[in-house]
Design a protein around this motif. Sequence first.
Motif, PDB file in Angstrom:
ATOM      1  N   ILE A  66      41.362  60.934  -7.893  1.00  0.00           N
ATOM      2  CA  ILE A  66      42.244  62.021  -8.333  1.00  0.00           C
ATOM      3  C   ILE A  66      42.233  63.162  -7.317  1.00  0.00           C
ATOM      4  CG2 ILE A  66      42.646  63.777 -10.111  1.00  0.00           C
ATOM      5  CD1 ILE A  66      41.441  61.834 -12.150  1.00  0.00           C
ATOM      6  N   ASP A 122      46.675  53.807 -11.125  1.00  0.00           N
ATOM      7  CA  ASP A 122      45.310  54.302 -10.955  1.00  0.00           C
ATOM      8  C   ASP A 122      44.468  54.223 -12.227  1.00  0.00           C
ATOM      9  OD1 ASP A 122      45.251  55.434  -8.141  1.00  0.00           O
ATOM     10  OD2 ASP A 122      47.023  56.421  -8.939  1.00  0.00           O
ATOM     11  N   TYR A 159      48.747  60.414  -8.507  1.00  0.00           N
ATOM     12  CA  TYR A 159      47.830  59.630  -9.340  1.00  0.00           C
ATOM     13  C   TYR A 159      48.593  59.199 -10.588  1.00  0.00           C
ATOM     14  CZ  TYR A 159      43.602  58.459 -12.035  1.00  0.00           C
ATOM     15  OH  TYR A 159      42.639  57.823 -12.788  1.00  0.00           O
TER      16      TYR A 159
END
Length: 340
Positions: free
Chosen positions: A11, A147, A123
């Motif tokens: 992240i 992700d 992300y």
Amino acid sequence: MFAKLKDRINIASRISPTKGWNAGKVLFSYQLSRITGKAMHKGMPFAASIEPTTSCNLRCPECPSGKREFTRNTGMLKEDFFKELIDELAPHLTYLTFYFQGEPYLNSRFLDMVKYASDKGIYTATSTNAHYLTPENAKKTVESGLDRLIISIDGTTQEAYSSYRIGGTLDKVIEGAKNIVEWKKKMNSRTPYTIFQFLVVKQNEHQIPEVKALAKELGIDEVKLKTVQVYDYENGSPLIPEQQKYARYKKNESGKYEIKNELLNHCWRSWHSCVITWDGNVVPCCFDKDAQHPMGNVKEQAFKELWQGDKYNNFRQALLRSRKEIDICRNCTEGTKVWG
């Protein structure tokens, strides 16, 4: 624990200097608004949710999709519209959730849209009931660059699972989870970070140790426990767990149920993130499931104009004045979530 750390690093790696500067402006705007009691906003959201579809294969009893009780338009997110929207948001957006209502995998272009956002350095995360995580879709999911994958698994037996996930099959959920883990290994991929989300209800609260053991056995990275939302909670519900630490509600002196959340007069979500429906309506947060508080539509005006416009700031001002008067806030879990 190591996988969780790598996810956090993943992240953080999406935060460019431009995105970091934007996040600083958002935080400053939020804190200054709280101190002065006057809503103001500089910057753009660094997190957002976009709805792939309102359709769902299950019939969960406290979900508008499951109950088929939407009053708003229903449909599928179109890829061309999504790309235009992401092109506008990408310079400032760090975290994108592909979920609001419905089952994302029912949108045939879902994973193509995930890849588009991922290639933009965002992300990406989604939440699924896992009934469509076939070996083919599991492979495509890993290839898309997703992700984070949240898998709803609300029981370790079919009886407990189907008490909430009506129409669902636990074996399909487990098989879908196995497919994802298998393709991650085959492709030597660290993503998606996998989470079992366990909605704690009276029928499954005794199975919390079992779901944690199952996650470990299957190679799932994390288990998160979530409190169940009940729309008409004052008179109680068969879903409310007996263990108070897993309940969103508590009994008051009159014998009625009330939410545990104090509902303080501020909300970070309305400064740093928003939800965008499949047809372009922008709403303040995921508790506005029926999009009853649209701040505008991005098909009709630029997002920045809408985000910093009078209507959005008037909503933020209402939060600072008296959050309890806003209907979608009265069942909010901020401060009442339970994490495993």
